[in-house]
Write a protein that holds these residues in place. Structure first.
Motif, PDB file in Angstrom:
ATOM      1  N   GLN A 213       0.710  -1.375  -0.650  1.00  0.00           N
ATOM      2  CA  GLN A 213       0.261  -0.110  -0.194  1.00  0.00           C
ATOM      3  C   GLN A 213       0.524   1.295  -0.018  1.00  0.00           C
ATOM      4  O   GLN A 213       1.011   2.653  -0.648  1.00  0.00           O
ATOM      5  N   GLY A 214       2.261   1.310   0.511  1.00  0.00           N
ATOM      6  CA  GLY A 214       2.706   2.268   0.696  1.00  0.00           C
ATOM      7  C   GLY A 214       4.115   2.091   1.539  1.00  0.00           C
ATOM      8  O   GLY A 214       4.787   2.297   2.639  1.00  0.00           O
ATOM      9  N   PRO A 215       4.961   1.721   0.405  1.00  0.00           N
ATOM     10  CA  PRO A 215       6.721   1.296   0.484  1.00  0.00           C
ATOM     11  C   PRO A 215       7.314   1.923   0.865  1.00  0.00           C
ATOM     12  O   PRO A 215       8.237   2.231  -0.307  1.00  0.00           O
ATOM     13  N   SER A 216       6.828   2.547   1.989  1.00  0.00           N
ATOM     14  CA  SER A 216       8.313   4.127   2.583  1.00  0.00           C
ATOM     15  C   SER A 216       9.052   4.184   3.340  1.00  0.00           C
ATOM     16  O   SER A 216       8.833   3.064   5.015  1.00  0.00           O
ATOM     17  N   GLY A 217       9.704   4.234   3.276  1.00  0.00           N
ATOM     18  CA  GLY A 217      10.652   5.016   5.041  1.00  0.00           C
ATOM     19  C   GLY A 217      10.976   3.676   6.035  1.00  0.00           C
ATOM     20  O   GLY A 217      11.236   2.680   5.539  1.00  0.00           O
ATOM     21  N   PHE A 218      10.044   2.810   6.935  1.00  0.00           N
ATOM     22  CA  PHE A 218      10.832   1.870   7.848  1.00  0.00           C
ATOM     23  C   PHE A 218      10.507   0.610   6.949  1.00  0.00           C
ATOM     24  O   PHE A 218      11.686  -0.573   7.262  1.00  0.00           O
ATOM     25  N   LEU A 219       9.402   0.598   6.797  1.00  0.00           N
ATOM     26  CA  LEU A 219       9.236  -1.060   5.986  1.00  0.00           C
ATOM     27  C   LEU A 219       9.622  -1.034   4.382  1.00  0.00           C
ATOM     28  O   LEU A 219      10.976  -1.911   4.219  1.00  0.00           O
ATOM     29  N   LEU A 220      10.599   0.040   3.958  1.00  0.00           N
ATOM     30  CA  LEU A 220      11.019  -0.025   2.452  1.00  0.00           C
ATOM     31  C   LEU A 220      12.279   0.120   2.778  1.00  0.00           C
ATOM     32  O   LEU A 220      13.073  -0.970   2.258  1.00  0.00           O
ATOM     33  N   TYR A 221      13.375  -0.329   4.526  1.00  0.00           N
ATOM     34  CA  TYR A 221      14.672  -0.177   4.281  1.00  0.00           C
ATOM     35  C   TYR A 221      14.426  -1.841   5.176  1.00  0.00           C
ATOM     36  O   TYR A 221      15.783  -2.659   4.158  1.00  0.00           O
TER      37      TYR A 221
END
Length: 198
Positions: free
Chosen positions: A133-141
Motif C-alpha cells: 500500500q505504501g512502500p516507504s520509510g521503515f518498511l522500505l528499508y
C-alpha cells in the motif's frame, strides 16, 4: 598343462567351505552423478531466488507503487495475515540450523537448503505484499535488507566453485547478519503496531 579354473559355484573345491561372495559396491561415477544432479537442483533454486529479488527490486525502482497489486492489501485482515505469517517464517528461518538436523532433513541437506532459500523468497514476497500500500520509510528499508539477505544466501551456491571459502563465509555472514536485523526490525514494527492500535 592348463591351470584349473575356479569353480562356478559358491563353494571352494578343496575345502568344501563356502567361498567368500563378492558384494557389488556402487560405482563412484554414480555417486558423483547423483551429487552433481543435486548441486544442479540447488543452483536452480538459487537462481530462482536471485531472479525474484531482481524482479521485486526493479518493480520498486521503476514504479514506486509496483508492489500494490490489489486493494485487498490495504485491509486490516490482510495485514494481520501477512504479518503473523512473516513472523512465523522468520522464527523458523532463525532456527534453521536446528531444523535441518531434524530426522528426515538431516539426511538430505540439499533439500533443507533449498527449502530455506524458498522460505526466504516467500518472506520477501509476503513482505512486499504487506507493504504494497505504501512502500516507504521503515518498511522500505526493511524490504531492501531482506532482499539483500536473500541475494547473499543465493549467491553462495551459484558461485560455489568460483569463490574461495573466505568469500563464501563472508557471504554467509552477510546473509545471517541481515536476516537477524530484519527479524529484530520486524519485532520492533510489531511492537509499535500494537502500541499505537491498542
Amino acid at each position: 598343462m592348463r591351470p584349473a579354473l575356479a569353480p562356478a559355484s559358491g563353494f571352494d573345491a578343496l575345502s568344501s567351505r563356502p567361498a567368500p561372495l563378492s558384494v557389488a559396491r556402487p560405482r563412484p561415477q554414480r555417486v558423483s552423478a547423483v551429487r552433481s544432479h543435486r548441486a544442479a537442483e540447488s543452483t536452480a533454486v538459487a537462481w530462482f531466488a536471485l531472479a525474484a529479488v531482481l524482479v521485486l527490486e526493479l518493480a520498486l525502482a521503476v514504479l514506486p507503487q509496483g508492489l500494490q497489486l490489489s486493494p485487498l492489501q490495504a485491509t486490516p485482515l490482510f495485514k494481520q495475515f501477512t504479518g503473523y505469517t512473516l513472523v512465523t517464517l522468520m522464527v523458523l528461518a532463525m532456527f534453521f540450523g536446528r531444523v535441518r538436523r531434524w530426522g528426515p532433513l538431516a539426511r538430505r541437506r540439499s533439500l533443507a537448503s533449498d527449502l530455506h532459500q524458498l522460505g526466504g523468497v516467500l518472506i520477501l514476497l509476503l513482505l512486499g505484499a504487506h507493504m504494497g500500500q505504501g512502500p516507504s520509510g521503515f518498511l522500505l528499508y526493511l524490504f531492501h535488507c531482506m532482499a539483500y539477505a536473500v541475494a547473499a544466501g543465493a549467491v553462495r551456491p551459484v558461485l560455489a566453485r568460483r569463490i574461495g571459502r573466505e568469500a563464501s563465509t563472508a557471504l554467509l555472514a552477510v546473509h545471517i547478519s541481515l536476516s537477524c536485523l530484519v527479524a529484530a526490525a520486524a519485532l520492533v514494527h510489531l511492537y509499535f503496531v500494537y502500541a499505537y492500535t491498542a
